[in-house]
Design an enzyme around this catalytic site. Structure first.
Site, PDB file in Angstrom:
ATOM      1  N   ASP A 155       0.869  -1.198   0.000  1.00 43.75           N
ATOM      2  CA  ASP A 155       0.000   0.000   0.000  1.00 43.75           C
ATOM      3  C   ASP A 155       0.895   1.233   0.000  1.00 43.75           C
ATOM      4  O   ASP A 155       2.130   1.124   0.113  1.00 43.75           O
ATOM      5  CB  ASP A 155      -0.943  -0.007   1.223  1.00 43.75           C
ATOM      6  CG  ASP A 155      -2.269   0.712   0.945  1.00 43.75           C
ATOM      7  OD1 ASP A 155      -2.222   1.889   0.530  1.00 43.75           O
ATOM      8  OD2 ASP A 155      -3.335   0.098   1.133  1.00 43.75           O
ATOM      9  N   GLY A 181       4.653   1.110  -1.344  1.00 44.06           N
ATOM     10  CA  GLY A 181       4.821   1.274  -2.784  1.00 44.06           C
ATOM     11  C   GLY A 181       3.619   1.939  -3.424  1.00 44.06           C
ATOM     12  O   GLY A 181       2.594   2.163  -2.771  1.00 44.06           O
ATOM     13  N   ASP A 182       3.781   2.228  -4.718  1.00 47.43           N
ATOM     14  CA  ASP A 182       2.727   2.872  -5.501  1.00 47.43           C
ATOM     15  C   ASP A 182       2.454   1.974  -6.708  1.00 47.43           C
ATOM     16  O   ASP A 182       3.308   1.826  -7.579  1.00 47.43           O
ATOM     17  CB  ASP A 182       3.228   4.255  -5.950  1.00 47.43           C
ATOM     18  CG  ASP A 182       2.204   4.986  -6.794  1.00 47.43           C
ATOM     19  OD1 ASP A 182       1.263   4.342  -7.306  1.00 47.43           O
ATOM     20  OD2 ASP A 182       2.348   6.207  -6.956  1.00 47.43           O
ATOM     21  N   PHE A 183       1.277   1.356  -6.727  1.00 47.36           N
ATOM     22  CA  PHE A 183       1.036   0.385  -7.803  1.00 47.36           C
ATOM     23  C   PHE A 183       0.796   1.041  -9.161  1.00 47.36           C
ATOM     24  O   PHE A 183       0.741   0.352 -10.183  1.00 47.36           O
ATOM     25  CB  PHE A 183      -0.060  -0.614  -7.444  1.00 47.36           C
ATOM     26  CG  PHE A 183      -1.402  -0.071  -6.997  1.00 47.36           C
ATOM     27  CD1 PHE A 183      -2.063   0.939  -7.684  1.00 47.36           C
ATOM     28  CD2 PHE A 183      -2.027  -0.636  -5.883  1.00 47.36           C
ATOM     29  CE1 PHE A 183      -3.312   1.394  -7.268  1.00 47.36           C
ATOM     30  CE2 PHE A 183      -3.280  -0.191  -5.458  1.00 47.36           C
ATOM     31  CZ  PHE A 183      -3.917   0.829  -6.154  1.00 47.36           C
ATOM     32  N   HIS A 201     -12.105  -0.958  -8.313  1.00 52.27           N
ATOM     33  CA  HIS A 201     -13.244  -0.042  -8.528  1.00 52.27           C
ATOM     34  C   HIS A 201     -12.854   1.432  -8.365  1.00 52.27           C
ATOM     35  O   HIS A 201     -13.573   2.308  -8.810  1.00 52.27           O
ATOM     36  CB  HIS A 201     -14.444  -0.427  -7.647  1.00 52.27           C
ATOM     37  CG  HIS A 201     -14.363  -0.010  -6.212  1.00 52.27           C
ATOM     38  ND1 HIS A 201     -15.495   0.159  -5.430  1.00 52.27           N
ATOM     39  CD2 HIS A 201     -13.312   0.271  -5.409  1.00 52.27           C
ATOM     40  CE1 HIS A 201     -15.126   0.523  -4.218  1.00 52.27           C
ATOM     41  NE2 HIS A 201     -13.822   0.594  -4.174  1.00 52.27           N
TER      42      HIS A 201
END
Ligand code: SAM
Length: 298
Positions: A155, A181-183, A201
């Site tokens: 996250d 992290g940054d997906f 969503h």
């Protein structure tokens, strides 16, 4: 009770009796009020089955934004604090807002988590990463139920301290760690099983498809992806909860929308997943499980 709750006499009787009529409280012959058993189970803070954090989240972050539904319908623009820069940077810039948000996520996912811990053949898998884990409610329930499972939550870095605190409170820090992290810009940690719960969503279709491709890349050939959401029924006639959840994405996010099981299956197939199955978990949420290659277990 009025004294303890700090309620003015004028509204007290109507308020408490409204809670009786709504099924939250019982009132006996002598006029004494008590929680009904389900309120006791789910709405008493600090109990392990508390899900009232969801109500706090809705009160603070969602109801005010729904006042602006008309404007969102007219413009197609989100009405939440982040506006066009996105929901999460705005939410996570404020510690109190972050805490209410992650508590709300645990409230909204505890029952799903308990069902998911039973409804997937976890005994065939060892490692698990929950992508967009918030404070880790789903991971904790699965790890409590299946002692071989190790892994963690991926996250945004701001969520890390809340995750560590929650996992530590459940005495699982030796098995579950936080992956900051940054997906949107990074690849996902490798793991036997990946979960994306109520994550897709939040995003527009190209981002949904990109996240599914990243999940496919991060899994081994016998790995599985589990998605859970409030799915819209294929006919788009019956499941008001899924449709309202999608309108919630309209008012809260830049491009997010909810979808049907059939929609999700087609996006997962595009990403390369096979053997994709949809299964209800709770009254309002379902999981969609796809395999990268061969299935382990039934
Ligand atoms: C709607 S919440 C769902 C949380 C949890 N899976 C659940 O079902 O309760 C979406 C999660 O995605 C995380 N998230 C949002 N943007 C992200 C990003 N760019 N990289 C990693 N995580 C992100 C949020 O911090 C949040 O925890």
């Amino acid at each position: 009770m009025r004294g303890r709750l700090g309620i003015h006499p004028r509204g007290a009787r109507d308020f408490l009796d409204a809670l009786v009529a709504l099924g939250f409280l019982d009132r006996d012959e002598s006029g004494r009020y008590a929680n009904v058993p389900t309120a006791n189970l789910y709405l008493v803070p600090n109990s392990p089955t508390y899900i009232g954090g969801l109500l706090d989240h809705m009160r603070v972050h969602e109801y005010p934004v729904w006042n602006l539904l008309t404007r969102a319908l007219q413009t197609g623009e989100p009405q939440s604090a982040g506006g066009s820069t996105g929901l999460y940077p705005a939410l996570y810039a404020d510690q109190k807002a972050l805490e209410t948000f992650v508590g709300g996520m645990s409230g909204g996912s505890l029952l799903v988590a308990k069902a998911l811990a039973e409804e997937f053949p976890w005994e065939h898998y060892q490692t698990l990463v929950d992508v967009g884990s918030a404070e880790g409610c789903v991971l904790v329930q699965i790890a409590l139920r299946h002692s071989q499972i190790v892994g963690g939550g991926f996250d945004l870095p701001a969520v890390g301290p809340m995750f560590d605190k929650y996992v530590q409170a459940h005495k699982l820090s030796h098995r579950l760690r936080f992956y900051p992290g940054d997906f949107l810009t990074e690849s996902l940690p490798r793991s036997d099983v990946l979960i994306m719960g109520r994550v897709l969503h939040n995003w527009d279709l190209p981002t949904k498809q990109m996240l599914l491709r990243k999940a496919f890349e991060a899994l081994p050939i016998s790995g599985a992806l589990i998605i859970y959401e409030r799915l819209i029924d294929d006919e788009r006639r019956a499941n008001a909860t899924g449709l309202l959840a999608s309108l919630n994405m309209l008012v809260m996010t830049v491009g997010g929308f909810d979808y049907s099981g059939t929609d999700c299956i087609s996006w997962m197939k595009e990403a390369g997943f096979v053997d994709i199955r949809v299964k209800p978990l709770t009254a309002d949420q379902s999981m969609i499980v796809g395999m990268k290659g061969e299935r382990r277990g039934p």
